[in-house]
Design a protein around this motif. Sequence first.
Motif, PDB file in Angstrom:
ATOM      1  N   SER A 216       0.829  -1.210   0.000  1.00 26.12           N
ATOM      2  CA  SER A 216       0.000   0.000   0.000  1.00 26.12           C
ATOM      3  C   SER A 216       0.859   1.253   0.000  1.00 26.12           C
ATOM      4  O   SER A 216       0.532   2.247  -0.671  1.00 26.12           O
ATOM      5  CB  SER A 216      -0.941  -0.008   1.216  1.00 26.12           C
ATOM      6  OG  SER A 216      -1.863  -1.074   1.142  1.00 26.12           O
ATOM      7  N   VAL A 217       1.954   1.220   0.753  1.00 25.46           N
ATOM      8  CA  VAL A 217       2.871   2.366   0.750  1.00 25.46           C
ATOM      9  C   VAL A 217       3.472   2.562  -0.643  1.00 25.46           C
ATOM     10  O   VAL A 217       3.546   3.688  -1.162  1.00 25.46           O
ATOM     11  CB  VAL A 217       3.992   2.163   1.791  1.00 25.46           C
ATOM     12  CG1 VAL A 217       5.025   3.288   1.690  1.00 25.46           C
ATOM     13  CG2 VAL A 217       3.405   2.105   3.190  1.00 25.46           C
ATOM     14  N   ILE A 218       3.900   1.481  -1.265  1.00 31.40           N
ATOM     15  CA  ILE A 218       4.467   1.568  -2.620  1.00 31.40           C
ATOM     16  C   ILE A 218       3.428   2.094  -3.598  1.00 31.40           C
ATOM     17  O   ILE A 218       3.723   2.926  -4.464  1.00 31.40           O
ATOM     18  CB  ILE A 218       4.974   0.177  -3.057  1.00 31.40           C
ATOM     19  CG1 ILE A 218       6.157  -0.249  -2.186  1.00 31.40           C
ATOM     20  CG2 ILE A 218       5.369   0.183  -4.531  1.00 31.40           C
ATOM     21  CD1 ILE A 218       6.598  -1.674  -2.396  1.00 31.40           C
ATOM     22  N   SER A 219       2.176   1.626  -3.446  1.00 31.29           N
ATOM     23  CA  SER A 219       1.109   2.098  -4.324  1.00 31.29           C
ATOM     24  C   SER A 219       0.860   3.594  -4.147  1.00 31.29           C
ATOM     25  O   SER A 219       0.614   4.314  -5.125  1.00 31.29           O
ATOM     26  CB  SER A 219      -0.174   1.314  -4.031  1.00 31.29           C
ATOM     27  OG  SER A 219      -1.255   1.794  -4.806  1.00 31.29           O
ATOM     28  N   ALA A 220       0.925   4.066  -2.909  1.00 32.71           N
ATOM     29  CA  ALA A 220       0.724   5.501  -2.659  1.00 32.71           C
ATOM     30  C   ALA A 220       1.801   6.328  -3.342  1.00 32.71           C
ATOM     31  O   ALA A 220       1.506   7.373  -3.956  1.00 32.71           O
ATOM     32  CB  ALA A 220       0.719   5.764  -1.151  1.00 32.71           C
ATOM     33  N   TRP A 221       3.049   5.874  -3.250  1.00 32.07           N
ATOM     34  CA  TRP A 221       4.135   6.604  -3.910  1.00 32.07           C
ATOM     35  C   TRP A 221       4.032   6.500  -5.432  1.00 32.07           C
ATOM     36  O   TRP A 221       4.339   7.453  -6.151  1.00 32.07           O
ATOM     37  CB  TRP A 221       5.492   6.069  -3.457  1.00 32.07           C
ATOM     38  CG  TRP A 221       5.915   6.569  -2.113  1.00 32.07           C
ATOM     39  CD1 TRP A 221       6.008   5.868  -0.964  1.00 32.07           C
ATOM     40  CD2 TRP A 221       6.295   7.917  -1.791  1.00 32.07           C
ATOM     41  NE1 TRP A 221       6.421   6.672   0.075  1.00 32.07           N
ATOM     42  CE2 TRP A 221       6.607   7.941  -0.417  1.00 32.07           C
ATOM     43  CE3 TRP A 221       6.397   9.101  -2.515  1.00 32.07           C
ATOM     44  CZ2 TRP A 221       7.015   9.099   0.242  1.00 32.07           C
ATOM     45  CZ3 TRP A 221       6.804  10.257  -1.868  1.00 32.07           C
ATOM     46  CH2 TRP A 221       7.106  10.255  -0.505  1.00 32.07           C
ATOM     47  N   ALA A 222       3.579   5.351  -5.938  1.00 31.71           N
ATOM     48  CA  ALA A 222       3.470   5.167  -7.391  1.00 31.71           C
ATOM     49  C   ALA A 222       2.427   6.104  -7.998  1.00 31.71           C
ATOM     50  O   ALA A 222       2.560   6.531  -9.150  1.00 31.71           O
ATOM     51  CB  ALA A 222       3.119   3.713  -7.699  1.00 31.71           C
ATOM     52  N   GLN A 223       1.377   6.435  -7.226  1.00 27.36           N
ATOM     53  CA  GLN A 223       0.322   7.313  -7.739  1.00 27.36           C
ATOM     54  C   GLN A 223       0.604   8.789  -7.490  1.00 27.36           C
ATOM     55  O   GLN A 223      -0.138   9.640  -7.971  1.00 27.36           O
ATOM     56  CB  GLN A 223      -1.011   6.936  -7.077  1.00 27.36           C
ATOM     57  CG  GLN A 223      -1.457   5.515  -7.373  1.00 27.36           C
ATOM     58  CD  GLN A 223      -2.754   5.166  -6.671  1.00 27.36           C
ATOM     59  OE1 GLN A 223      -3.773   5.844  -6.840  1.00 27.36           O
ATOM     60  NE2 GLN A 223      -2.721   4.121  -5.863  1.00 27.36           N
ATOM     61  N   TRP A 224       1.643   9.065  -6.745  1.00 32.06           N
ATOM     62  CA  TRP A 224       1.947  10.459  -6.408  1.00 32.06           C
ATOM     63  C   TRP A 224       2.493  11.196  -7.624  1.00 32.06           C
ATOM     64  O   TRP A 224       3.395  10.709  -8.307  1.00 32.06           O
ATOM     65  CB  TRP A 224       2.969  10.479  -5.265  1.00 32.06           C
ATOM     66  CG  TRP A 224       3.225  11.854  -4.714  1.00 32.06           C
ATOM     67  CD1 TRP A 224       2.315  12.725  -4.247  1.00 32.06           C
ATOM     68  CD2 TRP A 224       4.500  12.473  -4.550  1.00 32.06           C
ATOM     69  NE1 TRP A 224       2.912  13.870  -3.781  1.00 32.06           N
ATOM     70  CE2 TRP A 224       4.272  13.737  -3.960  1.00 32.06           C
ATOM     71  CE3 TRP A 224       5.805  12.087  -4.835  1.00 32.06           C
ATOM     72  CZ2 TRP A 224       5.303  14.614  -3.661  1.00 32.06           C
ATOM     73  CZ3 TRP A 224       6.830  12.956  -4.533  1.00 32.06           C
ATOM     74  CH2 TRP A 224       6.579  14.208  -3.953  1.00 32.06           C
TER      75      TRP A 224
END
Length: 318
Positions: free
Chosen positions: A299-307
Amino acid sequence: SSTIIIAGALFVSPLAIAAFRVPSPASRSKLHPSGNSRRHRNSHRPLINASVLSDSLGADEQQQTSLGNINISEAATDIITKAIEQQNSQANGVAANGSKGQRQRNKKGHKQRGKQRNARKNGKAIADPEFLRKRTETLLRMTDDGNDNSSNPDLGSNLKVEKKTFDWLIDAWSYSGTYGAADNALSLLSRMEDLRNTDSATPSIAPDVKSYTKVINAIARSGRKDAGEQAEEILNRMIHDEAADLSPNTFTYTYVIDAYARSPSPKAPHAAQRLIEEMERLRAEGDPEVRPTTRAWNSVISAWAQWKGEEMVSSSVF
């Protein structure tokens, strides 16, 4: 003595072969009415048939030879009889274990079918927002101040005024995917908090860690822009609530991180990173209830990927 041993071996061998031989198809139909040999499905050896042994011994007794004081026929009978008893005992034990295992499998299958039936019922309820809305309104009305609910009325479909009902409805709203699901979950949680220490006729229904975690999950799935901030607000309420033991666990933190990961807020990846580091700190301090999982890190990686980089925040997380 050597002569006796040799003679004994020559005499016992035909008896053993006759006793342990596999019955022919014709004789097998005589041994069992169904026409099947009496063997267990886990056994590769047929049960020894006493009639076969008796016939074999009867024929050989006519040719028995007495050597000295040793009766070879009697000795052979004892040996083979003991072998029969041992093999039949083992076979019966295997059959008994097989029957017990079958009963356990039947019981397990019955439980699984029950769970599947409940899952289908719950799935239909979740897919029907109107059903959830009516049940929620009825539950909130029955637990409102001034309502005499001392009889703990049945709300229909086996739903009663109890903590399990609140938790079920909150969980159903979280997976319903409908607009306003988070608001309904928050309304149910608020009513549970009101009923925590009530003096009315309504039974005390205090929310626990599971209840708060389900509400956070509903918020995470709501798609709101402020879902992360709202989920973390509930997390902080749990941490600072001194009236009850509401220590957040792995699922609680993971759902808050997931709320940020699903949120379009530009601050989402920073907050998600901060929370995963908080989980790492709690684990290092020996908290047994908090452990960063693969899902949390994803989820953390996904948040950074969408930033997209807009509105850079001043605080650094590294």
